[in-house]
Design a protein around this motif. Structure first.
Motif, PDB file in Angstrom:
ATOM      1  N   ARG A 128      26.018  40.404  28.226  1.00  0.00           N
ATOM      2  CA  ARG A 128      26.659  39.932  29.457  1.00  0.00           C
ATOM      3  C   ARG A 128      27.253  38.568  29.184  1.00  0.00           C
ATOM      4  NH1 ARG A 128      25.078  36.304  33.597  1.00  0.00           N
ATOM      5  NH2 ARG A 128      25.868  36.855  35.688  1.00  0.00           N
ATOM      6  N   VAL A 129      28.472  38.345  29.656  1.00  0.00           N
ATOM      7  CA  VAL A 129      29.112  37.038  29.541  1.00  0.00           C
ATOM      8  C   VAL A 129      29.207  36.468  30.952  1.00  0.00           C
ATOM      9  CG1 VAL A 129      31.094  35.759  28.667  1.00  0.00           C
ATOM     10  CG2 VAL A 129      30.465  37.947  27.617  1.00  0.00           C
ATOM     11  N   PRO A 130      28.592  35.331  31.236  1.00  0.00           N
ATOM     12  CA  PRO A 130      28.500  34.825  32.615  1.00  0.00           C
ATOM     13  C   PRO A 130      29.812  34.224  33.123  1.00  0.00           C
ATOM     14  CG  PRO A 130      27.499  33.255  31.126  1.00  0.00           C
ATOM     15  CD  PRO A 130      27.867  34.451  30.287  1.00  0.00           C
ATOM     16  N   VAL A 131      30.840  35.063  33.118  1.00  0.00           N
ATOM     17  CA  VAL A 131      32.175  34.658  33.556  1.00  0.00           C
ATOM     18  C   VAL A 131      32.749  35.822  34.361  1.00  0.00           C
ATOM     19  CG1 VAL A 131      34.528  34.076  32.824  1.00  0.00           C
ATOM     20  CG2 VAL A 131      32.562  33.200  31.538  1.00  0.00           C
ATOM     21  N   VAL A 132      33.319  35.518  35.522  1.00  0.00           N
ATOM     22  CA  VAL A 132      34.059  36.547  36.256  1.00  0.00           C
ATOM     23  C   VAL A 132      35.340  35.913  36.775  1.00  0.00           C
ATOM     24  CG1 VAL A 132      32.880  36.127  38.471  1.00  0.00           C
ATOM     25  CG2 VAL A 132      33.943  38.350  38.020  1.00  0.00           C
ATOM     26  N   LEU A 133      36.444  36.560  36.474  1.00  0.00           N
ATOM     27  CA  LEU A 133      37.761  36.020  36.824  1.00  0.00           C
ATOM     28  C   LEU A 133      38.630  37.133  37.389  1.00  0.00           C
ATOM     29  CD1 LEU A 133      38.323  33.981  33.547  1.00  0.00           C
ATOM     30  CD2 LEU A 133      37.936  32.983  35.810  1.00  0.00           C
ATOM     31  N   PRO A 134      39.501  36.806  38.335  1.00  0.00           N
ATOM     32  CA  PRO A 134      40.428  37.823  38.826  1.00  0.00           C
ATOM     33  C   PRO A 134      41.377  38.253  37.719  1.00  0.00           C
ATOM     34  CG  PRO A 134      41.033  35.650  39.660  1.00  0.00           C
ATOM     35  CD  PRO A 134      39.709  35.492  38.976  1.00  0.00           C
ATOM     36  N   GLY A 135      41.830  39.498  37.811  1.00  0.00           N
ATOM     37  CA  GLY A 135      42.701  40.036  36.773  1.00  0.00           C
ATOM     38  C   GLY A 135      43.966  39.238  36.582  1.00  0.00           C
ATOM     39  N   GLU A 136      44.449  38.587  37.642  1.00  0.00           N
ATOM     40  CA  GLU A 136      45.686  37.819  37.548  1.00  0.00           C
ATOM     41  C   GLU A 136      45.524  36.548  36.719  1.00  0.00           C
ATOM     42  OE1 GLU A 136      46.609  40.991  39.520  1.00  0.00           O
ATOM     43  OE2 GLU A 136      44.878  39.778  40.090  1.00  0.00           O
ATOM     44  N   LYS A 137      44.302  36.219  36.322  1.00  0.00           N
ATOM     45  CA  LYS A 137      44.087  35.119  35.386  1.00  0.00           C
ATOM     46  C   LYS A 137      43.788  35.607  33.972  1.00  0.00           C
ATOM     47  CE  LYS A 137      42.603  31.237  38.263  1.00  0.00           C
ATOM     48  NZ  LYS A 137      41.551  30.201  38.484  1.00  0.00           N
ATOM     49  N   THR A 138      43.683  36.923  33.805  1.00  0.00           N
ATOM     50  CA  THR A 138      43.271  37.447  32.501  1.00  0.00           C
ATOM     51  C   THR A 138      44.255  38.486  31.971  1.00  0.00           C
ATOM     52  OG1 THR A 138      41.844  39.062  33.624  1.00  0.00           O
ATOM     53  CG2 THR A 138      40.821  36.997  32.908  1.00  0.00           C
ATOM     54  N   SER A 139      45.504  38.394  32.363  1.00  0.00           N
ATOM     55  CA  SER A 139      46.498  39.330  31.855  1.00  0.00           C
ATOM     56  C   SER A 139      46.636  39.182  30.345  1.00  0.00           C
ATOM     57  CB  SER A 139      47.851  39.076  32.520  1.00  0.00           C
ATOM     58  OG  SER A 139      48.864  39.835  31.885  1.00  0.00           O
ATOM     59  N   THR A 140      46.707  40.321  29.676  1.00  0.00           N
ATOM     60  CA  THR A 140      46.856  40.278  28.224  1.00  0.00           C
ATOM     61  C   THR A 140      48.292  40.002  27.789  1.00  0.00           C
ATOM     62  OG1 THR A 140      47.128  42.691  28.139  1.00  0.00           O
ATOM     63  CG2 THR A 140      44.893  41.810  27.861  1.00  0.00           C
ATOM     64  N   PHE A 398      29.642  35.052  48.013  1.00  0.00           N
ATOM     65  CA  PHE A 398      28.820  35.869  47.122  1.00  0.00           C
ATOM     66  C   PHE A 398      27.346  35.548  47.354  1.00  0.00           C
ATOM     67  CE2 PHE A 398      32.898  35.830  44.973  1.00  0.00           C
ATOM     68  CZ  PHE A 398      33.008  37.118  44.472  1.00  0.00           C
ATOM     69  N   ASP A 399      26.539  36.584  47.522  1.00  0.00           N
ATOM     70  CA  ASP A 399      25.109  36.400  47.770  1.00  0.00           C
ATOM     71  C   ASP A 399      24.228  37.073  46.728  1.00  0.00           C
ATOM     72  OD1 ASP A 399      25.510  35.028  50.284  1.00  0.00           O
ATOM     73  OD2 ASP A 399      26.005  36.980  51.159  1.00  0.00           O
ATOM     74  N   ARG A 400      24.777  38.076  46.033  1.00  0.00           N
ATOM     75  CA  ARG A 400      23.914  38.913  45.209  1.00  0.00           C
ATOM     76  C   ARG A 400      24.252  38.865  43.727  1.00  0.00           C
ATOM     77  NH1 ARG A 400      24.305  44.060  45.905  1.00  0.00           N
ATOM     78  NH2 ARG A 400      22.081  44.445  45.548  1.00  0.00           N
ATOM     79  N   VAL A 401      25.267  38.106  43.345  1.00  0.00           N
ATOM     80  CA  VAL A 401      25.587  38.020  41.921  1.00  0.00           C
ATOM     81  C   VAL A 401      24.479  37.288  41.189  1.00  0.00           C
ATOM     82  CG1 VAL A 401      28.079  38.142  42.255  1.00  0.00           C
ATOM     83  CG2 VAL A 401      26.945  35.912  42.253  1.00  0.00           C
ATOM     84  N   ARG A 402      24.391  37.570  39.909  1.00  0.00           N
ATOM     85  CA  ARG A 402      23.351  36.970  39.074  1.00  0.00           C
ATOM     86  C   ARG A 402      23.831  35.624  38.559  1.00  0.00           C
ATOM     87  NH1 ARG A 402      21.932  39.583  33.234  1.00  0.00           N
ATOM     88  NH2 ARG A 402      20.963  37.735  32.288  1.00  0.00           N
ATOM     89  N   ASP A 403      23.071  34.587  38.809  1.00  0.00           N
ATOM     90  CA  ASP A 403      23.394  33.251  38.296  1.00  0.00           C
ATOM     91  C   ASP A 403      22.867  33.101  36.874  1.00  0.00           C
ATOM     92  OD1 ASP A 403      24.552  32.577  40.712  1.00  0.00           O
ATOM     93  OD2 ASP A 403      22.708  31.721  41.526  1.00  0.00           O
ATOM     94  N   PRO A 404      23.543  32.271  36.067  1.00  0.00           N
ATOM     95  CA  PRO A 404      24.772  31.550  36.379  1.00  0.00           C
ATOM     96  C   PRO A 404      25.988  32.467  36.214  1.00  0.00           C
ATOM     97  CG  PRO A 404      24.088  31.023  34.152  1.00  0.00           C
ATOM     98  CD  PRO A 404      23.026  31.929  34.717  1.00  0.00           C
ATOM     99  N   LEU A 405      27.093  32.082  36.867  1.00  0.00           N
ATOM    100  CA  LEU A 405      28.308  32.885  36.787  1.00  0.00           C
ATOM    101  C   LEU A 405      29.510  31.993  37.066  1.00  0.00           C
ATOM    102  CD1 LEU A 405      29.412  35.752  36.366  1.00  0.00           C
ATOM    103  CD2 LEU A 405      29.261  36.087  38.838  1.00  0.00           C
ATOM    104  N   TYR A 406      30.257  31.698  36.034  1.00  0.00           N
ATOM    105  CA  TYR A 406      31.460  30.876  36.150  1.00  0.00           C
ATOM    106  C   TYR A 406      32.563  31.678  36.808  1.00  0.00           C
ATOM    107  CZ  TYR A 406      35.554  28.200  34.679  1.00  0.00           C
ATOM    108  OH  TYR A 406      36.718  27.493  34.662  1.00  0.00           O
ATOM    109  N   PRO A 407      33.327  31.110  37.743  1.00  0.00           N
ATOM    110  CA  PRO A 407      33.314  29.734  38.256  1.00  0.00           C
ATOM    111  C   PRO A 407      32.515  29.568  39.545  1.00  0.00           C
ATOM    112  CG  PRO A 407      35.284  30.818  39.021  1.00  0.00           C
ATOM    113  CD  PRO A 407      34.519  31.853  38.240  1.00  0.00           C
ATOM    114  N   LEU A 408      31.691  30.573  39.891  1.00  0.00           N
ATOM    115  CA  LEU A 408      30.974  30.527  41.163  1.00  0.00           C
ATOM    116  C   LEU A 408      29.788  29.589  41.112  1.00  0.00           C
ATOM    117  CD1 LEU A 408      31.012  34.364  41.969  1.00  0.00           C
ATOM    118  CD2 LEU A 408      32.706  32.614  42.581  1.00  0.00           C
ATOM    119  N   THR A 409      29.089  29.566  39.995  1.00  0.00           N
ATOM    120  CA  THR A 409      27.931  28.676  39.824  1.00  0.00           C
ATOM    121  C   THR A 409      27.991  28.064  38.427  1.00  0.00           C
ATOM    122  OG1 THR A 409      26.545  30.521  39.034  1.00  0.00           O
ATOM    123  CG2 THR A 409      26.478  30.020  41.402  1.00  0.00           C
ATOM    124  N   PRO A 410      27.414  26.880  38.254  1.00  0.00           N
ATOM    125  CA  PRO A 410      27.502  26.213  36.951  1.00  0.00           C
ATOM    126  C   PRO A 410      26.815  27.015  35.851  1.00  0.00           C
ATOM    127  CG  PRO A 410      26.801  24.686  38.677  1.00  0.00           C
ATOM    128  CD  PRO A 410      26.724  26.048  39.272  1.00  0.00           C
TER     129      PRO A 410
END
Length: 424
Positions: A128-140, A398-410
């Motif tokens: 697991r990589v503790p990063v979640v980003l919208p697709g519009e920031k991760t276009s190949t 967000f209430d149920r995501v697993r911390d840590p998770l960038y950019p939601l939590t450090p």
């Protein structure tokens, strides 16, 4: 096979019925040497976390421990350890926008056939990589995603590695599995673990470099850029209600702003906004007929709270699997549809009776432009608008995501991948 545009949760009864069909087919046709799952990877189901892991576990139980299971997936899936424990050979697209869907399915099938032919029982590693980003920031199309995904190409695989896949994750799901993930499969345990560590580290280290794939701003800024530009056609992405990202399609707040802007409705430029799901509005337009006046309250048919009054003239009506109507309000054309459909190609406009060659500005419920629109666009900006798939994910509850998770939590700067090895 069942397919739908993303948008809200799948009803549990529908999921259970589809799963029963899958298991019945497995039971009828077995015994099986291998199974290929063609799935997205971010399905949300009522009262069920991690639907893909649940599906994969059920298939695994049905086919038994000896069969190999492969999966071809969308890179916007969220892949958990539980899923990988059931699936021997998972992989996903390497492009966004997705231009390698068939290639990915074929690659997964070849990988499965190869392992069955050779008698290979692959070992795999997951992280697991503790990063979640919208697709519009991760276009190949853009860095850093372009180079990281290019590093997964078949010709670059290390010895002992058969396949490595990177999932960006689905940014609008409030689930514990929500995050990026890397899986590598092969014949050498150390090699697949090292490859997972490499890719996971590259994605994590680049987390602060991901930017939107074009200029962004609020809607007023975006519309002004479009109207004052001499580039035609000019596209404005209405990102907050993008149906292929999970938008409900019934959000009319952008339309309200366009109707209130006289430079849009009374200007010298032809503007088209697409599309608002409103079955009642479409039915009213069809009943009135082309050329008739239109005066209806539209929007919010799936529960979005803002509804607006739309007054204009019925310009076009089309019938099909999904009916549509085009309402003209001065120089603005508003596309209403009876069901959710994306506008991904110029032909989609022609299909609802709009001649794309006459349009100066397209305001489209979309994120990054799909290939045909991207090819035709002389100008393009993204408007960060309200909706179920608001690109500004830091604003969402967000209430149920697993911390840590960038950019939601450090996330600690010294984070390092913890690749889990799983044996078939």
């Amino acid at each position: 096979m069942a397919r739908a545009l993303p948008g809200g949760r799948v009803e549990r009864s529908a999921y259970d019925a589809l799963l029963a069909d899958v298991l019945a087919a497995i039971d009828e046709g077995g015994p099986w040497d291998g199974v290929l799952l063609d799935i997205h990877g971010a399905m949300l189901v009522e009262r069920l976390d991690d639907a893909e892991a649940h599906l994969a576990a059920a298939v695994r139980e049905a086919v038994g421990p000896a069969a190999l299971i492969a999966a071809a997936m969308d890179l916007h899936g969220s892949v958990s350890r539980a899923f990988v424990e059931s699936v021997d050979l998972p992989t996903c697209y390497r492009t966004a926008p997705h231009v390698d869907e068939e290639e990915t399915r074929a690659r997964a099938a070849r990988l499965l056939a190869r392992c069955l032919t050779d008698g290979t029982r692959p070992v795999r590693a997951w992280a697991r990589v503790p990063v979640v980003l919208p697709g519009e920031k991760t276009s190949t199309r853009d860095e850093p995603a372009r180079s990281i995904y290019a590093s997964l190409a078949d010709g670059r695989r290390p010895v002992g590695v058969l396949e490595t896949a990177l999932w960006v994750g689905y940014a609008w799901a409030d689930e514990p599995r929500t995050a990026a993930a890397v899986v590598s499969v092969g014949t050498d345990e150390a090699a697949v673990q090292a490859e997972v560590d490499r890719v996971a580290r590259a994605w994590f280290d680049a987390r602060g470099e991901f930017e939107f794939c074009c200029e962004t701003g609020d809607l007023a800024w975006a519309v002004d850029r479009a109207l004052t530009s001499d580039r035609r056609p000019f596209f404005v992405s209405d990102t907050g209600d993008n149906p292929t990202a999970g938008g409900s399609g019934d959000v009319a707040t952008t339309l309200a702003s366009l109707l209130a802007d006289r430079s849009v409705t009374e200007g010298r430029h032809q503007v088209v906004w697409s599309a608002l799901v409103d079955p009642d509005g479409v039915a009213a337009a069809h009943a009135a007929g082309v050329g008739a006046s239109f005066d209806e309250v539209v929007g919010g048919c799936y529960g979005w709270p803002a509804r607006i009054r739309l007054q204009g003239k019925v310009l076009r009506c089309t019938e099909g699997e999904i009916d549509s109507a085009v309402i003209a309000v001065g120089s603005l054309c508003v596309v209403l549809t009876s069901g959710r459909i994306p506008f991904h190609a110029m032909s989609d406009y022609a299909a609802v009776g709009v001649d794309p060659s006459t349009v100066d500005v397209f305001v489209d419920k979309i994120g990054y432009l799909e290939p045909d629109l991207h090819e035709h666009a002389e100008g393009w900006v993204m408007a960060l608008t309200d909706g179920p798939v608001d690109q500004r994910i830091e604003r969402l509850p967000f209430d149920r995501v697993r911390d840590p998770l960038y950019p939601l939590t450090p996330v600690p700067h010294d984070w390092s991948p913890e690749a889990v090895v799983i044996r078939s």
